[in-house]
Design a protein around this motif. Structure first.
Motif, PDB file in Angstrom:
ATOM      1  N   HIS A  91       0.729   4.879 -15.415  1.00 51.91           N
ATOM      2  CA  HIS A  91       0.430   3.525 -14.933  1.00 51.91           C
ATOM      3  C   HIS A  91       1.173   3.347 -13.603  1.00 51.91           C
ATOM      4  O   HIS A  91       2.347   2.931 -13.598  1.00 51.91           O
ATOM      5  CB  HIS A  91       0.877   2.463 -15.937  1.00 51.91           C
ATOM      6  N   PRO A  92       0.535   3.654 -12.480  1.00 52.95           N
ATOM      7  CA  PRO A  92       1.206   3.576 -11.175  1.00 52.95           C
ATOM      8  C   PRO A  92       1.782   2.188 -10.922  1.00 52.95           C
ATOM      9  O   PRO A  92       1.040   1.200 -10.902  1.00 52.95           O
ATOM     10  CB  PRO A  92       0.072   3.883 -10.185  1.00 52.95           C
ATOM     11  N   PRO A  93       3.108   2.069 -10.746  1.00 47.79           N
ATOM     12  CA  PRO A  93       3.709   0.755 -10.492  1.00 47.79           C
ATOM     13  C   PRO A  93       3.213   0.196  -9.157  1.00 47.79           C
ATOM     14  O   PRO A  93       3.225   0.897  -8.137  1.00 47.79           O
ATOM     15  CB  PRO A  93       5.213   1.056 -10.428  1.00 47.79           C
ATOM     16  N   PHE A  94       2.786  -1.047  -9.176  1.00 48.70           N
ATOM     17  CA  PHE A  94       2.255  -1.638  -7.954  1.00 48.70           C
ATOM     18  C   PHE A  94       3.292  -1.624  -6.835  1.00 48.70           C
ATOM     19  O   PHE A  94       2.982  -1.311  -5.680  1.00 48.70           O
ATOM     20  CB  PHE A  94       1.791  -3.075  -8.203  1.00 48.70           C
ATOM     21  N   ALA A  95       4.546  -1.963  -7.164  1.00 48.95           N
ATOM     22  CA  ALA A  95       5.590  -2.052  -6.139  1.00 48.95           C
ATOM     23  C   ALA A  95       5.797  -0.712  -5.444  1.00 48.95           C
ATOM     24  O   ALA A  95       5.984  -0.653  -4.211  1.00 48.95           O
ATOM     25  CB  ALA A  95       6.901  -2.519  -6.766  1.00 48.95           C
ATOM     26  N   LEU A  96       5.749   0.383  -6.189  1.00 53.94           N
ATOM     27  CA  LEU A  96       5.952   1.707  -5.615  1.00 53.94           C
ATOM     28  C   LEU A  96       4.784   2.092  -4.711  1.00 53.94           C
ATOM     29  O   LEU A  96       4.984   2.578  -3.590  1.00 53.94           O
ATOM     30  CB  LEU A  96       6.127   2.740  -6.726  1.00 53.94           C
ATOM     31  N   GLY A 142     -11.737   6.483 -10.994  1.00 51.34           N
ATOM     32  CA  GLY A 142     -11.238   5.246 -11.577  1.00 51.34           C
ATOM     33  C   GLY A 142      -9.739   5.095 -11.459  1.00 51.34           C
ATOM     34  O   GLY A 142      -9.182   4.094 -11.924  1.00 51.34           O
ATOM     35  N   ASN A 143      -9.057   6.090 -10.856  1.00 49.47           N
ATOM     36  CA  ASN A 143      -7.610   5.980 -10.662  1.00 49.47           C
ATOM     37  C   ASN A 143      -7.269   6.232  -9.191  1.00 49.47           C
ATOM     38  O   ASN A 143      -8.163   6.422  -8.352  1.00 49.47           O
ATOM     39  CB  ASN A 143      -6.852   6.937 -11.591  1.00 49.47           C
ATOM     40  N   LEU A 144      -5.981   6.261  -8.876  1.00 47.70           N
ATOM     41  CA  LEU A 144      -5.537   6.372  -7.490  1.00 47.70           C
ATOM     42  C   LEU A 144      -5.131   7.786  -7.089  1.00 47.70           C
ATOM     43  O   LEU A 144      -4.696   8.004  -5.955  1.00 47.70           O
ATOM     44  CB  LEU A 144      -4.335   5.436  -7.260  1.00 47.70           C
ATOM     45  N   VAL A 145      -5.303   8.745  -7.980  1.00 50.67           N
ATOM     46  CA  VAL A 145      -4.842  10.110  -7.728  1.00 50.67           C
ATOM     47  C   VAL A 145      -5.478  10.724  -6.477  1.00 50.67           C
ATOM     48  O   VAL A 145      -4.762  11.269  -5.616  1.00 50.67           O
ATOM     49  CB  VAL A 145      -5.061  11.012  -8.956  1.00 50.67           C
ATOM     50  N   PRO A 146      -6.824  10.692  -6.325  1.00 55.85           N
ATOM     51  CA  PRO A 146      -7.412  11.306  -5.118  1.00 55.85           C
ATOM     52  C   PRO A 146      -6.875  10.706  -3.818  1.00 55.85           C
ATOM     53  O   PRO A 146      -6.639  11.429  -2.846  1.00 55.85           O
ATOM     54  CB  PRO A 146      -8.911  11.032  -5.278  1.00 55.85           C
ATOM     55  N   ILE A 147      -6.648   9.398  -3.824  1.00 59.14           N
ATOM     56  CA  ILE A 147      -6.145   8.716  -2.627  1.00 59.14           C
ATOM     57  C   ILE A 147      -4.739   9.187  -2.301  1.00 59.14           C
ATOM     58  O   ILE A 147      -4.416   9.520  -1.156  1.00 59.14           O
ATOM     59  CB  ILE A 147      -6.165   7.186  -2.834  1.00 59.14           C
TER      60      ILE A 147
END
Length: 398
Positions: free
Chosen positions: A308-313, A372-377
């Motif tokens: 769950h990627p923390p938004f702040a990070l 659906g996640n942020l990994v590729p970015i």
């Protein structure tokens, strides 16, 4: 009414005009980012097909740079700038009437071609008039003013989206281009000396100057450095609507605040850069910017790797990554133009072509491999910042 170089207001007036000229693309990119989900619903397509309108913009902009740079050497900077602004404005006015997303793609590519054709002349105006550290200072100043566009563009876009729907955003861009065209026509002087104007372009003129550029190792390595660094920023921009609105669930009204945070750091580092250039060389300041960007890239990679990627990070990593360009782009551009003053138009065009083609590729990858996640970015942004630092080290050793 044209301002003369002897005027005490010359630098201030021309810097603002060139910043507004360069801001064609930030406005063309950033005003409609928060409207992407609405546009997707309007055309009945997924948001990733709307994201293609952004990556096509990068490709069209690069193509405009290819022709605009050499043609400005032959016909003059002002004529090329005005032609590009006119094409940008007409294309912007046509987008609200597009019957389908494919027509939007075509008009966006045309709009981008006009933007690239025009804005490629901005730094060449500066190089025609100045040299050395003065080029770096003015490049950073123009970049700082230009970056106000990404600060205000999402706010303007969000307001227009509420007021008149996504169509009104592109009408705004058309009006912006029309006003810029008239002021630029009346005030901006031609910087290219008339003895250098041939008023014709041959195949050899178009290709020959690029051949000269790529035959020199040092400017090519610096070109790769700033191209990979800026491509990372455009990777984020392409996916920013997905990151903040789709993934983290913020509204389009909050989006401008999140997006604008990147610009605040960019402006702060640009001011620092101009102050430190009194005692430092552009390459030294650029090195600091590349280190900051790599830190942002590492933090981004770490953040997206978590379940769950923390938004702040993620948010902090993006701000560092994008803001670092306040120390990178202006200094890198100045280094290249000072290395290749005899073909400054083509050299500046090459900068635009390279960074926007890389941006097209880099921005397309997350859209194609979106899971659906942020990994590729995160992976793409980290890789680009790493490559930028590698090419800078090669430049220093060359």
């Amino acid at each position: 009414m044209t301002i003369h170089k002897s005027s005490k207001y010359f630098i201030a007036v021309t810097s603002v005009l060139l910043a507004f000229l360069t801001a064609l693309s930030p406005f063309g990119i950033d005003t409609y980012l928060s409207a992407m989900p609405v546009m997707a619903k309007s055309f009945g397509v997924s948001i990733h097909l709307i994201e293609i309108t952004l990556t096509l913009y990068f490709l069209g902009f690069a193509t405009g740079n290819v022709f605009g740079g050499p043609m400005s050497d032959s016909f003059g900077r002002k004529k090329i700038a005005l032609t590009g602004v006119l094409l940008y404005g007409l294309s912007s006015a046509g987008i609200p009437f597009a019957p389908n997303v494919e027509m939007v793609w075509l008009l966006r590519a045309t709009q981008a071609f006009g933007g690239g054709f025009a804005s490629v002349t901005a730094m060449v105006f500066v190089r025609d008039w100045f040299e050395g550290k003065q080029v770096a200072k003015l490049a950073t100043l123009i970049g700082m003013i230009m970056m106000l566009a990404p600060l205000f563009a999402p706010v303007i876009g969000s307001f227009l989206l509420d007021w008149g729907g996504w169509h009104s955003i592109f009408f705004f861009l058309a009006v912006y281009a029309a006003v810029l065209f008239l002021i630029f026509l009346a005030v901006m002087p031609e910087s290219r000396h008339h003895t250098h104007l041939t008023h014709r372009v041959t195949k050899e003129q178009l290709i020959g100057k690029y051949r000269i550029f790529f035959s020199h190792r040092r400017p090519v390595l610096m070109l790769m450095t700033i191209s990979f660094a800026t491509a990372g920023m455009f990777t984020f921009i392409t996916s920013s609507s997905f990151i903040y609105i789709e993934y983290y669930g913020f509204t389009h009204r909050v989006f401008p605040l999140l997006f604008g945070s990147n610009v605040v750091l960019y402006i702060a580092l640009s001011l620092l850069n101009n102050w430190r250039l009194k005692n430092k060389e552009p390459e030294q300041m650029m090195k600091l910017g590349l280190i900051i960007q790599l830190i942002g890239g590492v933090l981004m990679l770490v953040g997206v790797s978590l379940h769950h990627p923390p938004f702040a990070l993620v948010f902090g990593a993006i701000v560092l990554f994008v803001g670092s360009l306040g120390l990178i782009f202006g200094n890198g551009t100045a280094v290249i133009l000072n290395l290749m003053p005899e073909i400054s138009g083509s050299a500046n065009a090459t900068i635009g072509v390279s960074r926007f083609i890389l941006s097209f590729i880099a921005g397309t990858i997350p859209a194609l491999f979106q899971s659906g996640n942020l990994v590729p970015i995160g992976v793409v942004m980290f890789s680009l910042s790493l490559l930028a630092n590698v090419f800078y080290l090669l430049f220093k050793r060359s």
